[in-house]
Design a protein around this motif. Structure first.
Motif, short mmCIF file in Angstrom:
data_model
loop_
_atom_site.label_atom_id
_atom_site.label_comp_id
_atom_site.label_asym_id
_atom_site.label_seq_id
_atom_site.Cartn_x
_atom_site.Cartn_y
_atom_site.Cartn_z
N HIS A 152 -16.42 -2.97 2.51
CA HIS A 152 -15.27 -2.25 2.68
C HIS A 152 -14.59 -2.09 1.28
CE1 HIS A 152 -14.60 -3.95 7.00
NE2 HIS A 152 -15.65 -3.35 6.78
N ALA A 154 -12.89 -1.48 -2.20
CA ALA A 154 -11.69 -1.03 -2.65
C ALA A 154 -11.46 -1.09 -4.23
CB ALA A 154 -10.46 -1.66 -1.99
N SER A 168 -8.87 2.22 -1.28
CA SER A 168 -10.12 2.36 -0.67
C SER A 168 -11.13 3.25 -1.50
CB SER A 168 -10.21 2.95 0.84
OG SER A 168 -9.73 1.76 1.67
N PRO A 180 -16.49 3.65 2.04
CA PRO A 180 -15.33 2.96 2.38
C PRO A 180 -15.49 2.64 3.82
CG PRO A 180 -14.94 5.13 2.08
CD PRO A 180 -16.34 5.07 1.55
N THR A 188 -10.20 -4.42 3.23
CA THR A 188 -10.74 -3.90 2.18
C THR A 188 -11.39 -5.32 1.20
OG1 THR A 188 -8.84 -3.48 0.89
CG2 THR A 188 -9.74 -1.64 2.17
N TYR A 189 -12.13 -4.82 0.34
CA TYR A 189 -12.50 -5.99 -0.58
C TYR A 189 -12.59 -5.35 -1.93
CZ TYR A 189 -15.41 -9.29 -3.17
OH TYR A 189 -16.03 -10.21 -3.74
#
Length: 210
Positions: A152, A154, A168, A180, A188-189
């Motif tokens: 995920h 970002a 993202s 994404p 998100t990470y």
């Protein structure tokens, strides 16, 4: 606005909704939809509006209408957990979708494979197509370029006056591109790019190279 990139003499179109069209194969890549997550939250008392359940299907339809792919490949975590009422929405969506649908199984895909097979969806652990490797988890393998999800990704942008913005993104390394998360309420990470990495951030309805 979409953005076209070339990888190993193949064209890939990045869409601001969060999918990628592999032009030569007419294959749409999507990762981490996490269907069922909203219904799961609502079941346990989270104040998530009912209409949010339909948002993912609306966006999926928009992507398919824009690209009209022959095949849709979900790169894992199509469903967030066990069966709930969102499965019925998904069944109906599959029936009306003209594209062939395949799934690369992710760590959240715990629904019995027979349920997918019954509605015509083939499941794979991974796929090798020409010089490309399609997986859920980021995977390095000699001679292959990897498309994957799971993270995920970002990127965090910093501006004047201590302004910060988290977006993202499509995160491209030398031999890998991390998609994404497609789904609503997935989180998100933030990844820190190196000088060799390319980051394509999703800014409203546009894909912007950072």
């Amino acid at each position: 606005m979409t953005r076209s990139i070339s990888i190993r003499n193949q064209e890939f179109i990045l869409h601001p909704i969060g999918g990628i069209l592999w032009v030569e194969k007419s294959m749409l890549l999507i990762s981490d939809v996490h269907l069922g997550k909203i219904a799961h939250f609502r079941k346990f008392g989270a104040a998530v509006p009912q209409k949010a359940i339909h948002k993912n299907f609306i966006l999926l339809d928009e992507l398919i209408n824009d690209f009209k792919p022959f095949q849709v490949c979900f790169l894992g975590d199509l469903f967030h957990s066990s069966l709930n009422k969102e499965w019925h929405f998904f069944e109906n969506w599959v029936k009306k979708t003209p594209s062939e649908i395949i799934l690369i199984a992710g760590n959240h895909d715990i629904i019995a494979p027979e349920k997918f097979q019954k509605i015509g969806i083939k499941i794979f652990e991974e796929l090798e197509i020409d010089e490309f490797l399609l997986t859920h988890h980021p995977t390095e393998r000699d001679d292959f370029f990897n498309f994957c999800g799971h993270i995920h990704p970002a990127v965090r942008l910093r501006g004047f006056g201590r302004q910060r913005l988290k977006l993202s993104c499509f995160f491209k390394k030398k031999k890998q591109l991390i998609l994404p998360a497609f789904g609503e309420f997935t989180g998100t990470y933030v990844l820190e790019p190196s000088k060799e990495d390319e980051v394509y951030a999703i800014v409203e309805d546009e894909v912007v190279k950072i």
